[in-house]
Design a protein around this motif. Structure first.
Motif, PDB file in Angstrom:
ATOM      1  N   GLY A  59       1.047  11.844 -22.422  1.00 48.69           N
ATOM      2  CA  GLY A  59       2.150  11.101 -23.027  1.00 48.69           C
ATOM      3  C   GLY A  59       2.778  10.076 -22.100  1.00 48.69           C
ATOM      4  N   ASP A  60       2.400  10.115 -20.825  1.00 49.57           N
ATOM      5  CA  ASP A  60       2.942   9.181 -19.836  1.00 49.57           C
ATOM      6  C   ASP A  60       2.094   7.917 -19.689  1.00 49.57           C
ATOM      7  N   VAL A  61       1.002   7.846 -20.441  1.00 51.65           N
ATOM      8  CA  VAL A  61       0.019   6.787 -20.203  1.00 51.65           C
ATOM      9  C   VAL A  61      -0.109   5.837 -21.393  1.00 51.65           C
ATOM     10  N   LYS A  62      -0.235   4.571 -21.085  1.00 50.80           N
ATOM     11  CA  LYS A  62      -0.529   3.548 -22.088  1.00 50.80           C
ATOM     12  C   LYS A  62      -1.718   2.735 -21.605  1.00 50.80           C
ATOM     13  N   VAL A  63      -2.724   2.563 -22.466  1.00 54.82           N
ATOM     14  CA  VAL A  63      -3.916   1.791 -22.120  1.00 54.82           C
ATOM     15  C   VAL A  63      -4.010   0.576 -23.035  1.00 54.82           C
ATOM     16  N   GLU A  64      -4.083  -0.605 -22.428  1.00 57.96           N
ATOM     17  CA  GLU A  64      -4.265  -1.857 -23.170  1.00 57.96           C
ATOM     18  C   GLU A  64      -5.576  -2.497 -22.708  1.00 57.96           C
ATOM     19  N   ASP A  65      -6.516  -2.690 -23.635  1.00 59.51           N
ATOM     20  CA  ASP A  65      -7.846  -3.140 -23.228  1.00 59.51           C
ATOM     21  C   ASP A  65      -8.101  -4.626 -23.472  1.00 59.51           C
ATOM     22  N   GLY A  66      -7.066  -5.371 -23.817  1.00 58.30           N
ATOM     23  CA  GLY A  66      -7.260  -6.786 -24.096  1.00 58.30           C
ATOM     24  C   GLY A  66      -6.315  -7.700 -23.346  1.00 58.30           C
ATOM     25  N   VAL A  67      -5.947  -7.346 -22.137  1.00 60.84           N
ATOM     26  CA  VAL A  67      -5.000  -8.141 -21.354  1.00 60.84           C
ATOM     27  C   VAL A  67      -5.690  -9.383 -20.807  1.00 60.84           C
ATOM     28  N   GLY A  74     -14.562 -12.806 -17.036  1.00 59.23           N
ATOM     29  CA  GLY A  74     -14.473 -12.889 -18.485  1.00 59.23           C
ATOM     30  C   GLY A  74     -13.074 -13.235 -18.964  1.00 59.23           C
ATOM     31  N   LYS A  75     -12.762 -12.815 -20.188  1.00 54.10           N
ATOM     32  CA  LYS A  75     -11.505 -13.200 -20.829  1.00 54.10           C
ATOM     33  C   LYS A  75     -10.424 -12.128 -20.757  1.00 54.10           C
ATOM     34  N   THR A  76     -10.812 -10.869 -20.632  1.00 56.29           N
ATOM     35  CA  THR A  76      -9.817  -9.782 -20.667  1.00 56.29           C
ATOM     36  C   THR A  76     -10.092  -8.716 -19.615  1.00 56.29           C
ATOM     37  N   CYS A  77      -9.080  -7.892 -19.369  1.00 54.90           N
ATOM     38  CA  CYS A  77      -9.220  -6.716 -18.522  1.00 54.90           C
ATOM     39  C   CYS A  77      -8.393  -5.588 -19.123  1.00 54.90           C
ATOM     40  N   ILE A  78      -8.416  -4.434 -18.499  1.00 56.73           N
ATOM     41  CA  ILE A  78      -7.692  -3.258 -18.980  1.00 56.73           C
ATOM     42  C   ILE A  78      -6.427  -3.061 -18.141  1.00 56.73           C
ATOM     43  N   LYS A  79      -5.303  -2.876 -18.810  1.00 57.38           N
ATOM     44  CA  LYS A  79      -4.037  -2.581 -18.141  1.00 57.38           C
ATOM     45  C   LYS A  79      -3.645  -1.142 -18.447  1.00 57.38           C
ATOM     46  N   ILE A  80      -3.352  -0.377 -17.403  1.00 63.00           N
ATOM     47  CA  ILE A  80      -2.945   1.027 -17.558  1.00 63.00           C
ATOM     48  C   ILE A  80      -1.537   1.197 -16.996  1.00 63.00           C
ATOM     49  N   THR A  81      -0.641   1.685 -17.828  1.00 57.45           N
ATOM     50  CA  THR A  81       0.741   1.925 -17.412  1.00 57.45           C
ATOM     51  C   THR A  81       0.997   3.425 -17.391  1.00 57.45           C
ATOM     52  N   TYR A  82       1.469   3.926 -16.256  1.00 60.30           N
ATOM     53  CA  TYR A  82       1.772   5.346 -16.074  1.00 60.30           C
ATOM     54  C   TYR A  82       3.253   5.495 -15.744  1.00 60.30           C
ATOM     55  N   SER A  83       3.988   6.237 -16.583  1.00 58.66           N
ATOM     56  CA  SER A  83       5.442   6.348 -16.408  1.00 58.66           C
ATOM     57  C   SER A  83       5.859   7.445 -15.435  1.00 58.66           C
ATOM     58  N   ALA A  84       4.989   8.433 -15.210  1.00 62.24           N
ATOM     59  CA  ALA A  84       5.279   9.573 -14.319  1.00 62.24           C
ATOM     60  C   ALA A  84       6.480  10.400 -14.780  1.00 62.24           C
ATOM     61  N   LYS A  85       6.744  10.427 -16.075  1.00 61.92           N
ATOM     62  CA  LYS A  85       7.853  11.227 -16.610  1.00 61.92           C
ATOM     63  C   LYS A  85       7.516  12.717 -16.690  1.00 61.92           C
ATOM     64  N   GLY A  86       6.252  13.059 -16.648  1.00 58.08           N
ATOM     65  CA  GLY A  86       5.851  14.460 -16.746  1.00 58.08           C
ATOM     66  C   GLY A  86       6.007  15.004 -18.152  1.00 58.08           C
ATOM     67  N   THR A  87       5.643  14.228 -19.129  1.00 59.76           N
ATOM     68  CA  THR A  87       5.864  14.576 -20.537  1.00 59.76           C
ATOM     69  C   THR A  87       5.278  15.915 -20.933  1.00 59.76           C
ATOM     70  N   GLN A  88       4.090  16.216 -20.444  1.00 59.86           N
ATOM     71  CA  GLN A  88       3.447  17.491 -20.783  1.00 59.86           C
ATOM     72  C   GLN A  88       3.617  18.543 -19.676  1.00 59.86           C
ATOM     73  N   GLY A  89       4.323  18.198 -18.615  1.00 60.45           N
ATOM     74  CA  GLY A  89       4.599  19.152 -17.547  1.00 60.45           C
ATOM     75  C   GLY A  89       3.427  19.433 -16.633  1.00 60.45           C
ATOM     76  N   ALA A  90       2.406  18.558 -16.644  1.00 55.64           N
ATOM     77  CA  ALA A  90       1.209  18.805 -15.846  1.00 55.64           C
ATOM     78  C   ALA A  90       1.329  18.301 -14.409  1.00 55.64           C
ATOM     79  N   GLY A  91       2.084  17.236 -14.215  1.00 53.28           N
ATOM     80  CA  GLY A  91       2.219  16.677 -12.872  1.00 53.28           C
ATOM     81  C   GLY A  91       1.104  15.716 -12.495  1.00 53.28           C
ATOM     82  N   TRP A  92       0.212  15.444 -13.430  1.00 55.35           N
ATOM     83  CA  TRP A  92      -0.884  14.504 -13.182  1.00 55.35           C
ATOM     84  C   TRP A  92      -1.368  13.961 -14.523  1.00 55.35           C
ATOM     85  N   THR A  93      -2.201  12.941 -14.464  1.00 55.92           N
ATOM     86  CA  THR A  93      -2.741  12.379 -15.701  1.00 55.92           C
ATOM     87  C   THR A  93      -4.060  11.687 -15.429  1.00 55.92           C
ATOM     88  N   GLY A  94      -4.727  11.278 -16.482  1.00 58.34           N
ATOM     89  CA  GLY A  94      -5.997  10.569 -16.350  1.00 58.34           C
ATOM     90  C   GLY A  94      -6.589  10.293 -17.713  1.00 58.34           C
TER      91      GLY A  94
END
Length: 204
Positions: A59-67, A74-94
């Motif tokens: 829940g802390d991650v947003k993936v945008e594949d058309g930046v 080429g014309k686009t790349c992938i942007k990954i935003t990680y909030s580090a809020k710990g939404t699921q309580g795992a302490g990590w993401t991927g």
């Protein structure tokens, strides 16, 4: 004659300077043949795998594949935003790029990538200093899981595009459903991060 010679010299100097400026920035080359793409450009026909395997604090991650801002190639790349809020309580993401979508080994699919010797990709951070625990491929288990895995990391990204390579020359790539993945921890990135990925591909 002298005037024409002078104009030619000015043109030559201009071309040389332009080439020097271009060489200052590393540029990915999407024209290389005999490659198998995970991601080239948004919606490209050569793309394989889907970023569907969300892990940890998904829940802390947003993936945008058309930046379109400053892709490595080429014309686009992938942007990954990680909030580090710990939404699921795992302490990590991927996120895992899978085939087919959401395949954690229970579905038939994947590709035989035995002809390829390495996985390369380009990455950079928005600020520099973003810490990625691991970039990897394969490693998904289950009835239809991956035949092998490979990884590189931990890696601290810079603000500039840089090419990274995972050596797969000694790996069994006969059945790969997990084409690419990254993971990062909240401890390493307490304020989250924004990173960019591009030109993720297998090369011979």
């Amino acid at each position: 004659m002298t005037k024409r010679l002078g104009q030619c010299m000015i043109l030559a100097i201009g071309v040389a300077m332009a080439s020097a400026v271009k060489a200052d920035k590393p540029v990915a080359d999407s024209s290389v043949k005999n490659v198998f793409y995970v991601y080239s450009d948004k919606g490209a026909k050569v793309n394989h795998y889907v970023p569907s395997g969300w892990m940890g604090d998904y829940g802390d991650v947003k993936v945008e594949d058309g930046v379109t801002t400053d892709p490595a190639d080429g014309k686009t790349c992938i942007k990954i935003t990680y909030s580090a809020k710990g939404t699921q309580g795992a302490g990590w993401t991927g996120v895992f790029w899978q085939h087919p979508s959401n395949n954690w080994g229970e579905k038939a699919g994947g590709y035989d990538l035995s002809a390829y010797k390495r996985l390369t990709f380009w990455a950079r951070g928005a600020q520099g200093g973003e810490k990625i625990a691991e970039f990897k491929m394969g490693g998904i288990t289950g009835e239809h899981g991956d035949s092998d895995s490979g990884s590189v990391g931990p890696i601290t990204l810079t603000k500039d595009w840089k090419k990274y390579t995972i050596d797969l020359s000694d790996k069994n790539l006969s059945h790969i459903i997990g084409g690419f993945a990254w993971s990062a921890s909240r401890d390493d990135n307490p304020n989250g991060f924004v990173i960019y990925l591009d030109e993720m591909r297998y090369e011979q």
